[in-house]
Design an enzyme around this catalytic site. Structure first.
Site, PDB file in Angstrom:
ATOM      1  N   ASP A 183       0.849  -1.185   0.000  1.00 48.42           N
ATOM      2  CA  ASP A 183       0.000   0.000   0.000  1.00 48.42           C
ATOM      3  C   ASP A 183       0.895   1.248   0.000  1.00 48.42           C
ATOM      4  O   ASP A 183       1.846   1.316  -0.762  1.00 48.42           O
ATOM      5  CB  ASP A 183      -0.958  -0.049   1.198  1.00 48.42           C
ATOM      6  CG  ASP A 183      -2.129   0.923   1.078  1.00 48.42           C
ATOM      7  OD1 ASP A 183      -3.128   0.543   0.451  1.00 48.42           O
ATOM      8  OD2 ASP A 183      -2.036   2.043   1.586  1.00 48.42           O
ATOM      9  N   HIS A 224      -4.533  -7.919   0.105  1.00 44.85           N
ATOM     10  CA  HIS A 224      -3.848  -6.636   0.238  1.00 44.85           C
ATOM     11  C   HIS A 224      -3.042  -6.507   1.527  1.00 44.85           C
ATOM     12  O   HIS A 224      -1.963  -5.921   1.526  1.00 44.85           O
ATOM     13  CB  HIS A 224      -4.903  -5.524   0.167  1.00 44.85           C
ATOM     14  CG  HIS A 224      -4.335  -4.154   0.097  1.00 44.85           C
ATOM     15  ND1 HIS A 224      -3.660  -3.686  -1.015  1.00 44.85           N
ATOM     16  CD2 HIS A 224      -4.332  -3.127   1.002  1.00 44.85           C
ATOM     17  CE1 HIS A 224      -3.279  -2.442  -0.798  1.00 44.85           C
ATOM     18  NE2 HIS A 224      -3.662  -2.076   0.413  1.00 44.85           N
ATOM     19  N   TYR A 271      -3.947  10.883   1.057  1.00 41.35           N
ATOM     20  CA  TYR A 271      -4.436  10.685  -0.312  1.00 41.35           C
ATOM     21  C   TYR A 271      -4.501  12.013  -1.058  1.00 41.35           C
ATOM     22  O   TYR A 271      -4.161  12.084  -2.247  1.00 41.35           O
ATOM     23  CB  TYR A 271      -5.816  10.021  -0.292  1.00 41.35           C
ATOM     24  CG  TYR A 271      -5.765   8.546  -0.004  1.00 41.35           C
ATOM     25  CD1 TYR A 271      -5.842   7.609  -1.036  1.00 41.35           C
ATOM     26  CD2 TYR A 271      -5.626   8.071   1.294  1.00 41.35           C
ATOM     27  CE1 TYR A 271      -5.786   6.250  -0.779  1.00 41.35           C
ATOM     28  CE2 TYR A 271      -5.558   6.714   1.562  1.00 41.35           C
ATOM     29  CZ  TYR A 271      -5.643   5.807   0.527  1.00 41.35           C
ATOM     30  OH  TYR A 271      -5.571   4.463   0.775  1.00 41.35           O
TER      31      TYR A 271
END
Length: 468
Positions: A238, A445, A388
């Site tokens: 990630d 993930h 983000y």
């Protein structure tokens, strides 16, 4: 014309000719050395500097390393219970399962366990089983755990390893894999450092705009330098994948090996387009394996439609993180639903078809809720979402790291249930020295959290190849 030039050269004194030849050689050599230096410099991400604390920069920053302990209080727990007791639930649609998000019937069960059975004080003791520290870097308190091997056998090689988490995870993701790495096996043992990204968990959150993965990479380089490491391995998934990639671009001489369980493809291009057009039919001509074909195609279904289903959160967090974050930071139940839904779908997309989201198939509720509690007790959900905005909220292809290759030895663990599959031939556009690419048999993930042994074993075989 030619004869005149030659006559001119022939009329020159031999000593002058010798001096001219030396001058030309020195000049050419200088240009060549300059070209090599410029070329090397252009392939390195500038280190830069920054200040992310409140107010003006302090030039007398305290560089001491301080022990830290996770703590809680009855007041903190009672506030959580009060908020949980006041929660409102929306009845689910019939037969919707996890396709509309976290199923509210199962959410009630999770919240009931959280309120009546989950023991946060006990989990705080679990968190404190590894040594925690803090140190001030660029105006921010950086939190990390530092775990040294208890025993290093004679002849066993010990290497430092920096492991970096992502969103919505935390340093706690690595608690199951750390014992596997700090015990000697196959002649290697690792000293593990797991920091909290600034804005996450127990690290301070940046007070100024612009804190992206490049800034985090520089801070973690400074952390490792402060700890006395001149060379080390890195591992990440990630955001941790991008941060450690930036670290390898920034100071490749210090990153002995870069291991990722989520590979970032910086750009597409003609080569990628050709592989998509012909890969399903003649995979060997475009560098695909049979497993690549299985994981990539049908492309529109697996890489476009699926990402549209699973990337809504990213558009919110890359544009207006503070708006959605305000609600999550005020509601523990809302935050739990938002975070835990990712641990369902990102572990296995098929879990969308289950009313409980398959959450207890790979994790315990204690593990999942402890990760949520790290966000809740530190009020870090908003600052974590801002990461983000700082990274995806601008054109990533125009960032300086998008144009810089990675030359550090690189290992890839490709888990089958990852959000996107990146074949080795695509990753080679950015990572120029892939020494290990493994198709993992299962997992998604959150590799270190879900399949710690698989990830640890793959990391070890990567290190063996690098050390040879």
């Amino acid at each position: 014309m030619y004869s005149r030039i030659m006559d001119g050269f022939n009329s020159l004194d031999p000593s002058r000719l010798q001096m001219l030849a030396v001058s030309v050689a020195v000049g050419t050599g200088g240009l060549f050395v300059y070209f090599l230096a410029y070329r090397k410099k252009s392939h390195t991400l500038p280190m830069g500097d920054g200040w992310w604390g409140a107010g003006e920069r302090s030039f007398s920053e305290d560089e001491s390393i301080r022990s830290f302990e996770v703590k809680t209080s009855d007041e903190e727990i009672q506030d959580l219970y009060r908020r949980i007791d006041q929660s409102r639930f929306t009845p689910p649609l019939e037969d919707c399962k996890f396709n509309y998000g976290f199923h509210s019937n199962y959410l009630r069960k999770v919240v009931s366990y959280w309120r009546n059975e989950y023991d946060w004080k006990k989990q705080v003791k679990v968190l404190n089983k590894f040594p925690h520290f803090k140190t001030k870097i660029e105006g921010l308190d950086i939190h990390y755990i530092h775990v040294r091997p208890k025993y290093v056998p004679d002849g066993c090689i010990m290497r430092p390893l920096l492991m970096v988490h992502g969103w919505p995870g935390s340093f706690f993701e690595f608690y199951k894999i750390i014992p596997m790495l700090t015990e000697s096996s196959d002649g290697f043992v690792f000293e593990v450092i797991c920091p909290s990204i600034p804005g996450y968990g127990f690290s301070d959150h940046p007070r100024k705009k612009g804190f992206d993965s490049i800034q985090a990479a520089r801070i973690f380089h400074k952390l490792m330098e402060r700890l006395g490491f001149k060379e080390f391995y890195t591992q990440g998934g990630d955001w941790g994948s991008l941060i450690t990639t930036n670290m390898a671009q920034m100071k490749p001489e210090t990153v002995k090996g870069l291991h990722l369980n989520f590979g970032f493809v910086s750009k597409g291009g003609l080569k990628m387009l050709i592989s998509l057009l012909f890969g399903a039919y003649v995979p060997f001509l475009v560098g695909f394996t049979k497993e690549d074909v299985k994981r990539v195609f049908p492309y529109m279904q697996k890489n476009v439609y699926e990402m549209l289903l699973e990337s809504g959160y990213m558009h919110i967090q890359a544009t207006k993180p503070d708006t959605a974050g305000c609600a999550l930071n005020d509601s523990p139940v809302g935050m739990a639903a938002y975070i835990l839904e990712k641990f369902s779908t990102w572990t296995d997309k098929e879990f969308r078809e289950l009313e409980d989201g398959g959450l207890d198939r790979k994790y315990s509720l204690d593990e999942l809720l402890t990760n949520v509690m790290i966000y809740w007790t530190t009020s870090s959900i908003v600052s974590s979402m801002r990461f983000y905005k700082e990274n995806v909220g601008r054109n990533m292809e125009k960032r300086p790291d998008a144009r810089i290759p990675v030359y550090s030895p690189t290992g890839i663990s490709a888990f089958p249930n990852e959000l996107l599959h990146s074949p080795s031939v695509w990753l080679q556009q950015r990572y120029k020295n892939i020494v290990s690419y493994s198709y993992m048999p299962r997992g998604g993930h959150f590799a270190a959290f879900e399949e710690p042994k698989l990830l640890a074993d793959d990391f070890r075989q990567f290190v063996k190849k690098v050390e040879k």
